[in-house]
Write a protein that holds these residues in place. Structure first.
Motif, PDB file in Angstrom:
ATOM      1  N   ARG A 138      -5.149  -7.875   6.891  1.00  0.00           N
ATOM      2  CA  ARG A 138      -4.748  -7.748   8.286  1.00  0.00           C
ATOM      3  C   ARG A 138      -4.055  -6.424   8.588  1.00  0.00           C
ATOM      4  NH1 ARG A 138      -4.199 -12.210  11.606  1.00  0.00           N
ATOM      5  NH2 ARG A 138      -3.847 -10.589  13.165  1.00  0.00           N
ATOM      6  N   ILE A 139      -3.396  -5.850   7.585  1.00  0.00           N
ATOM      7  CA  ILE A 139      -2.559  -4.686   7.862  1.00  0.00           C
ATOM      8  C   ILE A 139      -3.082  -3.399   7.243  1.00  0.00           C
ATOM      9  CG2 ILE A 139      -0.252  -3.715   7.463  1.00  0.00           C
ATOM     10  CD1 ILE A 139       0.842  -6.499   7.861  1.00  0.00           C
TER      11      ILE A 139
ATOM     12  N   CYS B 187       0.851  -1.181   0.000  1.00  0.00           N
ATOM     13  CA  CYS B 187       0.000   0.000   0.000  1.00  0.00           C
ATOM     14  C   CYS B 187       0.893   1.239   0.000  1.00  0.00           C
ATOM     15  CB  CYS B 187      -0.898   0.041   1.233  1.00  0.00           C
ATOM     16  SG  CYS B 187       0.040   0.193   2.760  1.00  0.00           S
ATOM     17  N   LYS B 188       0.259   2.393  -0.080  1.00  0.00           N
ATOM     18  CA  LYS B 188       1.015   3.635   0.018  1.00  0.00           C
ATOM     19  C   LYS B 188       0.536   4.395   1.250  1.00  0.00           C
ATOM     20  CE  LYS B 188       1.780   7.950  -2.068  1.00  0.00           C
ATOM     21  NZ  LYS B 188       0.909   8.954  -2.668  1.00  0.00           N
ATOM     22  N   VAL B 189       1.503   4.984   1.976  1.00  0.00           N
ATOM     23  CA  VAL B 189       1.119   5.770   3.158  1.00  0.00           C
ATOM     24  C   VAL B 189       1.732   7.156   3.056  1.00  0.00           C
ATOM     25  CG1 VAL B 189       0.877   3.742   4.638  1.00  0.00           C
ATOM     26  CG2 VAL B 189       3.066   4.930   4.519  1.00  0.00           C
ATOM     27  N   ASP B 190       1.257   8.069   3.932  1.00  0.00           N
ATOM     28  CA  ASP B 190       1.665   9.475   3.808  1.00  0.00           C
ATOM     29  C   ASP B 190       2.814   9.861   4.724  1.00  0.00           C
ATOM     30  OD1 ASP B 190      -0.385   9.755   2.006  1.00  0.00           O
ATOM     31  OD2 ASP B 190      -1.849  10.333   3.548  1.00  0.00           O
ATOM     32  N   THR B 191       2.816   9.347   5.945  1.00  0.00           N
ATOM     33  CA  THR B 191       3.748   9.884   6.930  1.00  0.00           C
ATOM     34  C   THR B 191       4.777   8.860   7.389  1.00  0.00           C
ATOM     35  OG1 THR B 191       2.431   9.190   8.820  1.00  0.00           O
ATOM     36  CG2 THR B 191       1.864  11.317   7.827  1.00  0.00           C
ATOM     37  N   GLU B 192       5.848   9.379   7.971  1.00  0.00           N
ATOM     38  CA  GLU B 192       6.884   8.503   8.512  1.00  0.00           C
ATOM     39  C   GLU B 192       6.313   7.647   9.646  1.00  0.00           C
ATOM     40  OE1 GLU B 192      10.357  10.871   9.493  1.00  0.00           O
ATOM     41  OE2 GLU B 192      10.180  11.877   7.553  1.00  0.00           O
ATOM     42  N   GLU B 193       5.452   8.243  10.436  1.00  0.00           N
ATOM     43  CA  GLU B 193       4.854   7.512  11.553  1.00  0.00           C
ATOM     44  C   GLU B 193       4.073   6.309  11.035  1.00  0.00           C
ATOM     45  OE1 GLU B 193       4.932   6.425  14.944  1.00  0.00           O
ATOM     46  OE2 GLU B 193       6.158   8.209  14.496  1.00  0.00           O
ATOM     47  N   GLU B 194       3.374   6.500   9.922  1.00  0.00           N
ATOM     48  CA  GLU B 194       2.625   5.383   9.336  1.00  0.00           C
ATOM     49  C   GLU B 194       3.561   4.295   8.826  1.00  0.00           C
ATOM     50  OE1 GLU B 194      -1.411   6.763   7.191  1.00  0.00           O
ATOM     51  OE2 GLU B 194       0.328   8.006   6.709  1.00  0.00           O
TER      52      GLU B 194
ATOM     53  N   ARG C 264      -4.228  -3.788  12.536  1.00  0.00           N
ATOM     54  CA  ARG C 264      -2.873  -3.265  12.358  1.00  0.00           C
ATOM     55  C   ARG C 264      -2.328  -2.695  13.663  1.00  0.00           C
ATOM     56  NH1 ARG C 264      -3.834   0.284   8.578  1.00  0.00           N
ATOM     57  NH2 ARG C 264      -4.091   2.098   9.937  1.00  0.00           N
ATOM     58  N   ARG C 265      -3.152  -1.905  14.331  1.00  0.00           N
ATOM     59  CA  ARG C 265      -2.658  -1.268  15.565  1.00  0.00           C
ATOM     60  C   ARG C 265      -2.370  -2.305  16.652  1.00  0.00           C
ATOM     61  NH1 ARG C 265      -6.991   2.458  15.089  1.00  0.00           N
ATOM     62  NH2 ARG C 265      -6.336   3.650  13.267  1.00  0.00           N
ATOM     63  N   ALA C 266      -3.236  -3.304  16.705  1.00  0.00           N
ATOM     64  CA  ALA C 266      -3.011  -4.345  17.714  1.00  0.00           C
ATOM     65  C   ALA C 266      -1.698  -5.075  17.443  1.00  0.00           C
ATOM     66  CB  ALA C 266      -4.182  -5.326  17.716  1.00  0.00           C
ATOM     67  N   LEU C 267      -1.449  -5.384  16.187  1.00  0.00           N
ATOM     68  CA  LEU C 267      -0.198  -6.056  15.834  1.00  0.00           C
ATOM     69  C   LEU C 267       1.002  -5.172  16.177  1.00  0.00           C
ATOM     70  CD1 LEU C 267      -1.221  -7.518  12.344  1.00  0.00           C
ATOM     71  CD2 LEU C 267      -0.339  -8.881  14.246  1.00  0.00           C
ATOM     72  N   TYR C 268       0.880  -3.898  15.813  1.00  0.00           N
ATOM     73  CA  TYR C 268       1.968  -2.951  16.067  1.00  0.00           C
ATOM     74  C   TYR C 268       2.268  -2.860  17.559  1.00  0.00           C
ATOM     75  CZ  TYR C 268       4.518   1.547  15.839  1.00  0.00           C
ATOM     76  OH  TYR C 268       5.457   2.543  15.939  1.00  0.00           O
ATOM     77  N   GLU C 269       1.204  -2.804  18.348  1.00  0.00           N
ATOM     78  CA  GLU C 269       1.422  -2.721  19.796  1.00  0.00           C
ATOM     79  C   GLU C 269       2.095  -3.981  20.334  1.00  0.00           C
ATOM     80  OE1 GLU C 269      -2.306  -1.650  21.672  1.00  0.00           O
ATOM     81  OE2 GLU C 269      -2.241   0.227  20.490  1.00  0.00           O
ATOM     82  N   ARG C 270       1.656  -5.122  19.829  1.00  0.00           N
ATOM     83  CA  ARG C 270       2.286  -6.362  20.290  1.00  0.00           C
ATOM     84  C   ARG C 270       3.757  -6.398  19.882  1.00  0.00           C
ATOM     85  NH1 ARG C 270      -2.559  -8.866  18.884  1.00  0.00           N
ATOM     86  NH2 ARG C 270      -1.776 -10.087  17.120  1.00  0.00           N
ATOM     87  N   PHE C 271       4.031  -5.836  18.708  1.00  0.00           N
ATOM     88  CA  PHE C 271       5.435  -5.825  18.277  1.00  0.00           C
ATOM     89  C   PHE C 271       6.278  -4.965  19.221  1.00  0.00           C
ATOM     90  CE2 PHE C 271       8.991  -4.083  15.743  1.00  0.00           C
ATOM     91  CZ  PHE C 271       9.643  -5.271  15.477  1.00  0.00           C
TER      92      PHE C 271
ATOM     93  N   LYS D 296       6.310   3.408  10.030  1.00  0.00           N
ATOM     94  CA  LYS D 296       6.735   2.622  11.193  1.00  0.00           C
ATOM     95  C   LYS D 296       5.614   1.714  11.693  1.00  0.00           C
ATOM     96  CE  LYS D 296       9.275   4.775  14.313  1.00  0.00           C
ATOM     97  NZ  LYS D 296       9.816   5.877  15.155  1.00  0.00           N
ATOM     98  N   GLU D 297       4.407   2.243  11.728  1.00  0.00           N
ATOM     99  CA  GLU D 297       3.297   1.440  12.227  1.00  0.00           C
ATOM    100  C   GLU D 297       3.037   0.225  11.317  1.00  0.00           C
ATOM    101  OE1 GLU D 297      -0.210   3.489  13.745  1.00  0.00           O
ATOM    102  OE2 GLU D 297      -1.475   2.070  12.644  1.00  0.00           O
ATOM    103  N   TYR D 298       3.020   0.473   9.999  1.00  0.00           N
ATOM    104  CA  TYR D 298       2.784  -0.639   9.059  1.00  0.00           C
ATOM    105  C   TYR D 298       3.934  -1.653   9.126  1.00  0.00           C
ATOM    106  CZ  TYR D 298      -1.248   1.535   6.781  1.00  0.00           C
ATOM    107  OH  TYR D 298      -2.489   2.054   6.519  1.00  0.00           O
ATOM    108  N   CYS D 299       5.153  -1.119   9.257  1.00  0.00           N
ATOM    109  CA  CYS D 299       6.315  -1.999   9.316  1.00  0.00           C
ATOM    110  C   CYS D 299       6.247  -2.893  10.554  1.00  0.00           C
ATOM    111  CB  CYS D 299       7.588  -1.147   9.326  1.00  0.00           C
ATOM    112  SG  CYS D 299       9.076  -2.122   9.608  1.00  0.00           S
TER     113      CYS D 299
END
Lengths: 109, 812
Positions: free
Chosen positions: B766-767, B722-729, B774-781, B731-734
């Motif tokens: 899922r992402i 996908c494409k995202v706009d911000t650096e924060e995104e 996505r947020r739940a996965l990111y938090e677990r990471f 990191k979250e997707y990663c």
């Protein structure tokens, strides 16, 4: 060579991790001392019959070790490679006596 | 303890395979006695066709010779038919009056050819196609007579017809329907097959019903329903098989069409088991060999009183063993009724491919003329992979999915004997074929163990499977539908992970105990997998077991062929400075490190460090702030970057900083297999982000995220996530992607293979489309990273830890 026919004290069993190994460095190369899950002790030349990998660095399961280079599995009691691979590495007498480990170097089996 | 007595009735592939499986896991549990009605040892029944065709000899197809029975202590009664089972006294009786007692009985009586109930069916010269005797009769007939009729245009009938034609007979195939092999083929593929067989010299009478077999002392012809007659000196009935249930029935064991068995292959009488073509399981009968082998495994497990395996049916594929004809069929090949069909036809080249698809998942396949991708489609089908990401290209085969690697030469049958199949271990085709034939190998695992082909990087697995298939002319599935984690267990990766989670298992011994591991402390395959699964499930709680890790992860360095190690410090985003470089140079000089090499991941590799020196090298590097680069682990390796907009005249974003941020976030995390990342500052993509596990490509309006790339064994370009706009995104997707991969991929499965297995659509769901997930996965990471980001070098460089790197003692 007379000295070598004797039992040599090499350390305590606690010095070797369970399911692991340490080596005894000798002028003729390393000998790997293995300790299994059940605290059995085995000594084999630290040299895989395949490409000379250091067996002491392998994963120990039961009385076998998987060579870290190409996963040949070597039987610690006989030194034989698990079939269908063929090869053998030398084994040495080793014993546990008075809380100490003893190794005999001049009689590879 | 006195051994129990196991009697096996039926000396064929299913019965003996069960005995073999039993000997593997419980060699001393039983005294085994085998009764076989045929006067032969166990032979490979599926290879009777090549014997008939003169491509193999009887000796070639013997699976277990007399020595095998003797050396395993098995009593074999060849040519002795069991005619009665006395269940009350627990004994069996043969035709010639021999009685033998059992504690457990295994029925493997196989099947009989179905003989049409027409007048004349008992005449000499009218036979089935089932055993060595039938083949001998056919060979005899082919020398004396001219005209043969084969009734039945199914798999077996066509193989018989082909064999008889090769032996010089004029053969007519009679088929009731208008479609040959209608249980495996649709009409278009069947028509192509019919044309090819006609060209090779066979005659066909389609939609013809046999009314009577003619003749007095021997068959002379066949009369059809329409009154017409065709002369024949030999009639082979191949209209189907019937489970051989007479014996079981007469003993009062519940039978319908076959002997009824449950998921443990147990019959109505708990002391009696049954496997193979004689059984009926969940309303299914069996005629192919793959299900029999799966049943054998399960049955042996229960005979050995392990009691944990279940047979839940099989998915099978079929291949016709007629030389020169390429044909593959699997699953719901007919389509229609709610299914979609993907078609490819090239009549000039004689190629036809049909995939039957439901909700973007392959449900069945028919391939004619080009079956190179059969194994791949079958895999996608069994895995239930979502194919939406490559649906438009799927018919062109795996080679067209953007891999520039070994895809193109995947036609095993066309390869010369000297062609190298496995580049890692230098195994050529002939070595593999010889091993399969001489050592009677049936499975990919067997071939791996005996030849090492595909045992290292695995990229030639498909090719090896094809060779296996073309050598055996296999009509069974290439690998079991349910693949156990390793030989120590029957459970799959997924089942093991689920048990860890649901049963709250916290240590490797607990897992092994709960899941009835077959070995005391596992093997070098399962222990690292279990260690990882536990670590991933219980991130801040599980105590890592170094003895269950491969040496590289135990020594935190890469073992080399001479037993020394390589040391790679982390260089964040590939950006360094004179101070770090000077420190590395000083270490290299001080420890006389033989080779200093720039790696592909924008770092510096110090090669040839003896194990004892590692802690001192690390301590020295550590003084200058250098930490482990995890270049040795199933873990986050490196994040490669380009210089980005800070310097580059084309740069659109600060790719270097993005890369460093990603590396700071993800370093130290353990993963199923290694993970490489890259960030490019513009679509020119100088950091080669599209062959990484996670690749970021900056564009003017934001960041493109790419996943599942691989630059190694088999090049695979990433899929666009996908494409995202911000650096924060980014990191979250990663982080979410890392965690999804960590939680759901199988141990040692790279992201490329994982995504090919589960499908890009699933990862996107899922992402991308589900922000909560996505947020739940990111938090677990992030949570699991709390305890993961500790520099292992700093820990191991301490004096108290150094003994692990030293010899126990020096002698002489």
């Amino acid at each position: 060579m007379n000295v070598m026919s004797d039992w040599i004290e090499i350390g305590r069993i606690e010095d070797i991790p369970r399911q692991g190994a340490r080596v005894v460095a000798t002028p003729a190369g390393n000998v790997a001392i293995f300790r299994t899950l059940n605290d059995e002790i085995f000594a084999v030349r630290d040299l895989c019959p395949h490409k000379g990998g250091p067996l002491s660095q392998g994963i120990v399961c039961g009385k076998r070790v998987a060579c870290p280079l190409h996963n040949w599995v070597i039987d610690l009691a006989s030194g034989d490679a698990a079939p269908p691979d063929e090869g053998r590495t030398a084994c040495f007498p080793v014993k546990l006596e008075n809380e100490r480990l003893w190794l005999q170097l001049d009689r590879p089996e | 303890m006195k051994k129990q007595r196991l009697i096996v009735i039926g000396n064929g592939m299913a019965g003996i395979r069960t005995v073999e499986e039993l000997l593997k896991i419980a060699p001393d549990a039983y005294d085994v006695t085998v009764f076989g009605a045929e006067p032969h040892c166990n032979y490979n029944r599926i290879l009777l066709s090549p014997v008939l065709a003169g491509e193999k000899t009887l000796n070639d197809i013997i699976l277990n010779d007399d020595d095998w029975y003797a050396s395993n202590g098995i009593t074999l009664h060849k040519g002795r038919k069991v005619v009665a089972i006395d269940r009350r006294r627990r004994l069996v009786r043969t035709e010639d009056g021999l009685e033998a007692g059992y504690d457990r009985l295994l029925l493997a009586t196989g099947s009989m050819p179905f003989m049409l109930p027409v007048p004349g069916r008992d005449l000499p010269g009218v036979i089935g196609f089932r055993d060595i005797r039938d083949v001998e009769l056919m060979l005899e007939a082919s020398q004396k007579y001219r005209h043969a009729i084969v009734i039945g245009g199914g798999l077996l009938g066509l193989e018989a017809a082909n064999g008889l034609k090769k032996r010089g007979m004029a053969v007519t195939v009679v088929h009731l329907l208008d479609t040959l092999m209608e249980r495996q083929l649709d009409k278009p593929a069947a028509d192509l097959l019919k044309r090819a067989l006609e060209d090779s010299g066979l005659d066909f009478r389609m939609e013809a019903q046999t009314k009577a077999i003619l003749g007095h002392d021997r068959v002379t012809g066949v009369r059809f329903k329409d009154g017409s007659e065709t002369p024949a000196d030999l009639v082979v009935m191949a209209v189907g098989i019937r489970p051989n249930v007479d014996l079981a029935k007469s003993a009062g064991i519940h039978c319908e069409r076959g002997i009824l068995v449950n998921d443990t292959l147990q019959t109505f009488d708990p002391r009696i088991y049954a496997v193979g073509e004689c059984v009926q399981h969940r309303k299914q009968l069996f005629g192919l060999v793959a299900p029999l082998f799966e049943q054998a495994k399960v049955c042996a497990n229960h005979l050995a009183e392990y009691g944990i395996a279940r047979y839940e049916g099989s998915v099978t594929s079929t291949k016709l063993k007629v030389t020169g004809i390429d044909l593959f069929s699997a699953g719901e090949f007919q389509g229609g009724n709610g299914y979609e069909e993907l078609l490819f036809q090239d009549p000039a080249r004689g190629i036809y491919k049909k995939l039957v698809v439901e909700s973007n998942r392959i449900k069945g396949a028919v391939l004619y003329g080009d079956t190179g991708d059969g194994a791949w489609y079958f895999q996608l089908m069994r895995d239930g992979t979502d194919i939406s990401a490559f649906r438009e290209n799927v018919l062109f085969g795996q080679a067209h999915l953007g891999d520039a690697g070994h895809g193109a030469d995947n036609r095993a049958a066309l390869m010369p004997d000297t062609a190298e199949v496995c580049g890692c271990n230098g195994v050529c085709k002939k070595t593999i074929v010889d091993a399969i034939v001489q050592k009677k190998l049936f499975t990919l695992d067997d071939v791996r163990t005996h030849t090492k082909a595909s045992a290292s990087c695995g990229s030639c697995t498909g090719l090896v499977e094809q060779i296996l298939q073309s050598t055996l002319g296999s009509d069974y599935s290439v690998s079991p539908a349910k693949k156990p984690l390793c030989k120590c267990t029957d459970h799959t990766h997924e089942e093991v992970r689920e048990a860890i989670r649901a049963e709250n298992l916290k240590t490797i011994p607990e897992v092994m105990r709960f899941l009835d591991w077959k070995t005391v402390d596992g093997c070098h395959s399962c222990r690292p997998a279990l260690n990882y699964y536990l670590l991933c499930q219980w991130p801040n709680e599980y105590r890592d077991d170094p003895q269950s890790r491969f040496i590289n992860e135990r020594a935190h360095a890469n073992i080399q062929k001479d037993g020394t190690y390589s040391v790679v410090p982390r260089i964040w985003g590939g950006v360094t400075n004179p101070k770090e470089l000077r420190a590395i140079a000083d270490v290299a000089e001080k420890f006389e490190i033989p080779t200093v090499k720039i790696t592909g991941g924008q770092r510096i590799d110090l090669l040839g460090v003896p194990k004892q020196q590692l802690p001192a090298v690390w301590a020295e590097l550590g003084k200058h702030g250098l930490v482990s680069g995890h270049a040795y682990g199933k873990s986050l390796r490196t994040v490669k970057t380009c210089v980005g907009k800070e310097w580059c005249r084309f740069g659109t974003q600060d790719s270097t900083k993005m890369g460093i941020d990603l590396e700071k976030m993800t370093w130290g995390s353990w993963t199923p297999a290694k993970v490489k990342m890259a960030v490019s500052g513009c679509p020119r993509n100088c950091a080669e982000a599209t062959i990484k596990d996670f690749g970021v490509v900056a564009v003017d309006s934001g960041w493109e995220l790419h996943v599942g790339g691989n630059g190694g064994v088999k090049v695979r370009a990433t899929d666009f996530l996908c494409k995202v706009d911000t650096e924060e995104e980014v990191k979250e997707y990663c982080g979410a992607y890392m965690q999804l991969y960590r939680e759901e991929a199988r141990y040692l499965e790279r992201t490329a293979h994982w995504i090919e297995r589960v499908g890009l659509a699933y990862v996107q769901e899922r992402i991308v489309s589900n922000p909560e997930s996505r947020r739940a996965l990111y938090e677990r990471f992030l949570e699991s990273q709390k305890s993961a980001q500790i520099d292992p070098w700093a820990v191991l460089a301490k004096e108290s830890e150094r003994q692990h790197f030293e010899p126990l003692r020096k002698v002489g």
